[in-house]
Design a protein around this motif. Structure first.
Motif, short mmCIF file in Angstrom:
data_model
loop_
_atom_site.label_atom_id
_atom_site.label_comp_id
_atom_site.label_asym_id
_atom_site.label_seq_id
_atom_site.Cartn_x
_atom_site.Cartn_y
_atom_site.Cartn_z
N ARG A 1 5.16 18.54 -31.66
CA ARG A 1 6.73 18.02 -31.29
C ARG A 1 7.55 17.90 -30.28
NH1 ARG A 1 8.00 13.89 -35.40
NH2 ARG A 1 5.93 14.03 -35.61
N GLU A 2 7.47 17.50 -29.45
CA GLU A 2 8.64 17.65 -28.52
C GLU A 2 9.97 16.33 -28.95
OE1 GLU A 2 9.29 17.26 -24.11
OE2 GLU A 2 7.47 16.63 -24.35
N TRP B 1 16.74 17.49 -38.93
CA TRP B 1 15.03 17.39 -38.23
C TRP B 1 13.59 17.69 -38.46
CZ3 TRP B 1 12.06 20.55 -34.74
CH2 TRP B 1 11.15 19.26 -34.05
N THR B 2 13.99 19.34 -39.25
CA THR B 2 13.35 20.78 -39.60
C THR B 2 12.67 19.76 -41.52
OG1 THR B 2 13.60 22.25 -38.49
CG2 THR B 2 12.22 22.34 -39.83
N HIS C 1 2.16 27.74 -40.94
CA HIS C 1 2.96 27.48 -39.27
C HIS C 1 3.82 26.89 -39.10
CE1 HIS C 1 2.87 30.27 -35.59
NE2 HIS C 1 2.79 29.06 -35.52
N LEU C 2 4.70 27.44 -39.32
CA LEU C 2 6.00 26.38 -39.09
C LEU C 2 6.97 27.82 -37.55
CD1 LEU C 2 8.41 23.81 -38.55
CD2 LEU C 2 8.80 25.17 -40.94
N LYS C 3 7.02 27.11 -36.41
CA LYS C 3 7.92 27.03 -35.50
C LYS C 3 8.66 26.70 -34.72
CE LYS C 3 8.05 31.10 -32.81
NZ LYS C 3 8.61 32.58 -33.51
N ARG D 1 16.28 20.20 -25.47
CA ARG D 1 14.29 19.80 -25.95
C ARG D 1 14.53 20.86 -27.03
NH1 ARG D 1 11.87 15.82 -23.93
NH2 ARG D 1 12.28 15.07 -21.77
N VAL D 2 13.87 20.28 -28.28
CA VAL D 2 13.42 21.04 -29.50
C VAL D 2 12.06 20.01 -29.27
CG1 VAL D 2 13.31 21.29 -31.94
CG2 VAL D 2 15.31 21.29 -30.47
N TYR D 3 11.01 21.97 -29.06
CA TYR D 3 9.56 21.63 -29.93
C TYR D 3 9.62 22.54 -30.57
CZ TYR D 3 9.61 21.00 -25.00
OH TYR D 3 9.71 20.76 -23.64
#
Length: 135
Positions: A52-53, A66-67, A97-99, A108-110
């Motif tokens: 996701r971006e 958001w997370t 996996h969560l990065k 921006r958040v990726y």
């Protein structure tokens, strides 16, 4: 809570985490079993990968909110995938996996998220018993 015979068509047998298990709802658990139920069929492994971006200026709330939304969407996708296989529970549910990359200078958040579990069909281990008092 069902009060008339035949009204319990939407509910199945025993309690599950303190509440009845509702038909059509896929239960997620990190355990290898669902309390009060037995696995009658293993359908398949379900895996959901999300990339996701998001432009931070367009997203409400902070990074924690958001997370949380990202994780809830992943849970919904796991439930949908399991239901499409004919399962009513997902055992061994795991966030593998969560990065999250927060690029504040670019606003921006990726994120990269991988979740998985085993889609199974479970049935009440107490066939013929009724749940009283819980709704």
């Amino acid at each position: 809570s069902p009060t008339q015979p035949g009204e319990d068509a939407q509910w199945e047998g025993s309690l599950n985490h303190g509440r009845p298990m509702r038909r059509g709802v896929v239960e997620l658990t990190g355990l290898g079993y669902v309390p009060g139920r037995k696995v009658v069929r293993h359908m398949d492994r379900v895996v959901v990968c999300m990339i996701r971006e998001v432009l931070k200026a367009n997203e409400e709330g902070n990074l924690s909110l958001w997370t949380s939304r990202l994780l809830l969407e992943a849970q919904a996708l796991v439930r949908a995938q399991a239901k499409s296989l004919g399962a009513n529970a997902v055992l061994h549910y795991n966030v593998q996996h969560l990065k999250i990359y927060n690029l504040a200078h670019k606003m921006r958040v990726y994120s990269l998220l991988t979740v998985s579990g085993d889609a199974v069909v479970v049935r009440s281990s107490n066939v013929g018993t009724q749940v009283k008092g819980e709704a």
